[in-house]
Design a protein around this motif. Structure first.
Motif, short mmCIF file in Angstrom:
data_model
loop_
_atom_site.label_atom_id
_atom_site.label_comp_id
_atom_site.label_asym_id
_atom_site.label_seq_id
_atom_site.Cartn_x
_atom_site.Cartn_y
_atom_site.Cartn_z
N GLU A 34 0.85 -1.19 0.00
CA GLU A 34 0.00 0.00 0.00
C GLU A 34 0.89 1.24 0.00
N PHE A 35 0.53 2.21 -0.84
CA PHE A 35 1.22 3.48 -0.88
C PHE A 35 0.21 4.56 -0.50
N ASP A 36 0.53 5.35 0.51
CA ASP A 36 -0.28 6.50 0.90
C ASP A 36 0.50 7.75 0.50
N LEU A 37 -0.08 8.54 -0.39
CA LEU A 37 0.56 9.77 -0.84
C LEU A 37 -0.03 10.94 -0.06
N VAL A 38 0.83 11.74 0.52
CA VAL A 38 0.42 12.88 1.33
C VAL A 38 0.78 14.16 0.58
N PHE A 39 -0.18 15.07 0.47
CA PHE A 39 0.02 16.32 -0.24
C PHE A 39 -0.25 17.50 0.67
N ASP A 40 0.51 18.57 0.48
CA ASP A 40 0.19 19.84 1.13
C ASP A 40 -0.95 20.50 0.39
N GLU A 41 -0.98 20.27 -0.94
CA GLU A 41 -2.04 20.80 -1.80
C GLU A 41 -2.28 19.79 -2.91
N LEU A 42 -3.55 19.48 -3.18
CA LEU A 42 -3.86 18.50 -4.22
C LEU A 42 -3.46 19.01 -5.60
N PRO A 43 -3.04 18.10 -6.48
CA PRO A 43 -2.70 18.52 -7.85
C PRO A 43 -3.89 19.16 -8.55
N ALA A 44 -3.60 20.16 -9.39
CA ALA A 44 -4.66 20.84 -10.14
C ALA A 44 -5.41 19.86 -11.03
N ASP A 45 -4.68 18.98 -11.71
CA ASP A 45 -5.29 17.95 -12.56
C ASP A 45 -5.23 16.62 -11.79
N LEU A 46 -6.08 16.50 -10.78
CA LEU A 46 -6.04 15.33 -9.91
C LEU A 46 -6.29 14.04 -10.68
N GLY A 47 -7.27 14.03 -11.57
CA GLY A 47 -7.58 12.82 -12.35
C GLY A 47 -6.39 12.37 -13.19
N GLY A 48 -5.73 13.31 -13.86
CA GLY A 48 -4.55 12.99 -14.66
C GLY A 48 -3.41 12.47 -13.80
N TYR A 49 -3.21 13.10 -12.65
CA TYR A 49 -2.16 12.67 -11.75
C TYR A 49 -2.42 11.25 -11.24
N LEU A 50 -3.67 10.96 -10.88
CA LEU A 50 -4.01 9.61 -10.40
C LEU A 50 -3.78 8.57 -11.49
N LYS A 51 -4.10 8.90 -12.73
CA LYS A 51 -3.83 7.98 -13.84
C LYS A 51 -2.33 7.73 -13.98
N ASP A 52 -1.53 8.78 -13.85
CA ASP A 52 -0.08 8.62 -13.92
C ASP A 52 0.41 7.70 -12.80
N CYS A 53 -0.13 7.87 -11.60
CA CYS A 53 0.25 7.02 -10.46
C CYS A 53 -0.12 5.56 -10.72
N LEU A 54 -1.32 5.32 -11.21
CA LEU A 54 -1.74 3.96 -11.52
C LEU A 54 -0.84 3.34 -12.57
N ARG A 55 -0.55 4.09 -13.62
CA ARG A 55 0.30 3.59 -14.70
C ARG A 55 1.69 3.23 -14.16
N ALA A 56 2.27 4.08 -13.32
CA ALA A 56 3.60 3.83 -12.76
C ALA A 56 3.60 2.61 -11.84
N ALA A 57 2.60 2.50 -10.99
CA ALA A 57 2.53 1.36 -10.06
C ALA A 57 2.30 0.06 -10.82
N CYS A 58 1.47 0.11 -11.83
CA CYS A 58 1.18 -1.07 -12.64
C CYS A 58 2.43 -1.52 -13.39
N SER A 59 3.14 -0.56 -13.93
CA SER A 59 4.36 -0.87 -14.67
C SER A 59 5.43 -1.46 -13.75
N ALA A 60 5.54 -0.91 -12.55
CA ALA A 60 6.56 -1.38 -11.60
C ALA A 60 6.24 -2.77 -11.05
N SER A 61 4.96 -3.07 -10.89
CA SER A 61 4.58 -4.35 -10.28
C SER A 61 4.25 -5.42 -11.30
#
Length: 122
Positions: A34-61
């Motif tokens: 499990e990865f918990d990401l902590v932000f001081d401020e949410l990304p402006a393009d939250l949906g795009g950022y979440l897709k990037d995170c999913l893509r990176a985690a999927c690629s790594a695993s």
């Protein structure tokens, strides 16, 4: 995985290794990371950022990865129909990441079907 994309980076990434405490065999994986990401401020393009995170985690695993609300994880309920409304993003190797744009979509039979299709790929 690296969760820095462009100018967007979490302030902190907390990593947890979750392991089954019952006999193996009831679920294909004995451990989930499990990865918990902590932000001081949410990304402006939250949906795009979440897709990037999913893509990176999927690629790594090389496995199915998903995003869900805090407190929704249990080995007995991974990607089940009951937990589908708590899952807001999902990806598998070779697929484009899917991120749900609103809470109402999480309640639909179509979304439960999407989550079930990924469970069958575990």
């Amino acid at each position: 995985p690296n969760f820095v994309f462009g100018d967007t980076a979490p302030a902190e990434v907390q990593t947890y290794s979750l392991e089954r405490d019952d006999p193996p065999g009831s679920f294909p994986y004995a451990r989930v990371t499990e990865f918990d990401l902590v932000f001081d401020e949410l990304p402006a393009d939250l949906g795009g950022y979440l897709k990037d995170c999913l893509r990176a985690a999927c690629s790594a695993s090389g496995r199915v990865v998903w995003m869900a609300f805090e407190g929704s994880f249990h080995f007995d309920h991974i990607l089940t129909e009951a937990i589908a409304p708590q899952v807001y993003g999902i990806c598998a190797p070779g697929d484009d990441p899917v991120v749900v744009p609103d809470l109402e979509t999480l309640k639909t039979p179509q979304w439960r079907s999407v989550v079930a299709s990924y469970r069958s790929r575990l």
